[in-house]
Write an enzyme that holds these catalytic residues in place. Structure first.
Site, PDB file in Angstrom:
ATOM      1  N   SER A  89     -11.808  26.976-129.180  1.00 38.24           N
ATOM      2  CA  SER A  89     -12.045  25.724-129.901  1.00 38.24           C
ATOM      3  C   SER A  89     -13.423  25.809-130.529  1.00 38.24           C
ATOM      4  CB  SER A  89     -11.954  24.514-128.961  1.00 38.24           C
ATOM      5  OG  SER A  89     -12.309  23.327-129.657  1.00 38.24           O
ATOM      6  N   GLU A  90     -13.469  26.219-131.799  1.00 39.62           N
ATOM      7  CA  GLU A  90     -14.753  26.456-132.453  1.00 39.62           C
ATOM      8  C   GLU A  90     -15.590  25.190-132.557  1.00 39.62           C
ATOM      9  OE1 GLU A  90     -11.880  27.763-133.397  1.00 39.62           O
ATOM     10  OE2 GLU A  90     -12.293  29.919-133.157  1.00 39.62           O
ATOM     11  N   GLU A 144     -15.888  33.007-127.488  1.00 37.66           N
ATOM     12  CA  GLU A 144     -14.669  33.614-126.964  1.00 37.66           C
ATOM     13  C   GLU A 144     -14.862  35.111-126.723  1.00 37.66           C
ATOM     14  OE1 GLU A 144     -11.754  32.629-129.948  1.00 37.66           O
ATOM     15  OE2 GLU A 144     -12.645  30.641-130.139  1.00 37.66           O
ATOM     16  N   HIS A 184      -9.089  36.744-142.345  1.00 40.09           N
ATOM     17  CA  HIS A 184     -10.059  37.461-141.505  1.00 40.09           C
ATOM     18  C   HIS A 184     -10.987  38.334-142.347  1.00 40.09           C
ATOM     19  CE1 HIS A 184      -6.733  36.534-138.773  1.00 40.09           C
ATOM     20  NE2 HIS A 184      -7.567  36.668-137.760  1.00 40.09           N
TER      21      HIS A 184
END
Length: 336
Positions: free
Chosen positions: A65-66, A31, A135
């Site tokens: 979409s990993e 991404e 994160h």
């Protein structure tokens, strides 16, 4: 070639550019790559996104979409490419855990070496100020536990360049963990200089206590070593660089000299990779010292974050950080 000053992010971008120039089968996907990456790690020294040089067929922007990203990369690797997978932060890599753990890591073993998965999975780790619990994790121990994966955690710009070159040439799936708060940190880099996987760096020589660490935690360890030196305690500081395989020989050689080991990491202390190092040293030196005087046994300790999520508020975030003051206090306990 002479050394050049550049940031941790630029050093990785240079390594990727060099690999892509030398090998047309190296591609990058993930991404935000088209705009140069969230942290600028896909921009050249002039700030231009790498897609401008290599085109969208090799610097590939993907949907969010990993599992799709990593699954596609595994297929590309089996078909002869060397994909570099951008997962933005390690927390998001958990969305692709099956593709990493059950597909990339095991294929070479399950099919008798008929297929290999030469890929680099970039998973930025660590506390990123004001980014909270989803994160800011350091999950290197998870991946070090999995047979078939190489795990790398560079602490300097030079190592982020040289280790990425080595990872791209390794022929195996590499979990490549860059720290988010190191991206802008500058350092001297020799373009094209490869740093071998599995080889630690002696960042500072000393005689009183061995401190082993990696990634951004090395910064706090270096600060602590300076403070301890002013107090008469000489630290031998080892940057592990690669967590699997890790440089057991370098650690044992240092511990044989100092007689004391402190392993320090930003990750949560409970079940962290520091436990593996501490246990290995205790076992190795214990086997030797069982034949000698018990007074000669190596003293071993480890230091990591408390078992809490990283908080958003600065006061809560600070509770999850392992500071130089923590390291100084732990070292004093070992040497007194």
């Amino acid at each position: 070639m002479s050394a050049v000053q550049m940031t941790y992010a630029q050093a990785a971008a240079l390594a990727l550019s060099q690999a892509m120039e030398q090998n047309p089968h190296v591609v990058a996907l993930g991404e935000d790559l088209g705009r140069g990456g969230v942290f600028g790690q896909y921009r050249d020294a002039e700030g231009a996104p790498l897609v401008q040089r290599f085109g969208p067929d090799r610097i590939i922007d993907t949907p969010i979409s990993e599992s799709t990203i990593v699954g596609a990369a595994v297929g590309m690797a089996l078909a002869g490419c060397t994909p570099v997978v951008e997962l933005r932060v390690v927390d998001f890599a958990l969305c692709a855990i099956d593709e990493v753990v059950n597909q990339a890591a095991k294929n070479r073993y399950m099919f008798g070496g008929q297929g290999r998965v030469p890929m680099v999975l970039r998973m930025p780790i660590g506390i990123w100020s004001a980014s909270a619990a989803q994160h800011s994790q350091s999950l290197e121990a998870w991946f070090a536990h999995i047979p078939g994966l190489v795990v790398v955690a560079p602490a300097t710009a030079a190592d982020n360049h040289g280790l990425l070159l080595a990872a791209l040439a390794s022929g195996d799936p590499v979990v490549y963990m860059e720290h988010k708060e190191l991206w802008a940190v500058p350092g001297e880099v020799v373009p094209g200089e490869v740093v071998p996987l599995g080889k630690a760096r002696i960042a500072r020589e000393g005689r009183d206590v061995t401190i082993v660490s990696w990634s951004r935690q090395m910064t706090a360890c270096q600060d602590a070593a300076e403070q301890l030196a002013a107090q008469g305690v000489q630290v031998e500081l080892i940057d592990l660089r690669t967590l699997w395989p890790w440089d057991k020989a370098a650690v044992l050689a240092s511990v044989a000299k100092t007689g004391r080991l402190l392993v320090v990491h930003e990750a949560i202390r409970a079940a962290g990779f520091g436990a593996e190092i501490a246990a290995t040293v205790a076992e190795e030196t214990g086997a030797t010292n069982s034949k000698a005087h018990s007074a000669s046994a190596v003293r071993v300790a480890r230091l990591g974050a408390p078992r809490i999520p990283v908080g958003y508020a600065p006061t809560l975030e600070a509770e999850a950080r392992v500071s130089a003051a923590h390291i100084v206090a732990a070292a004093h306990k070992l040497v007194t």
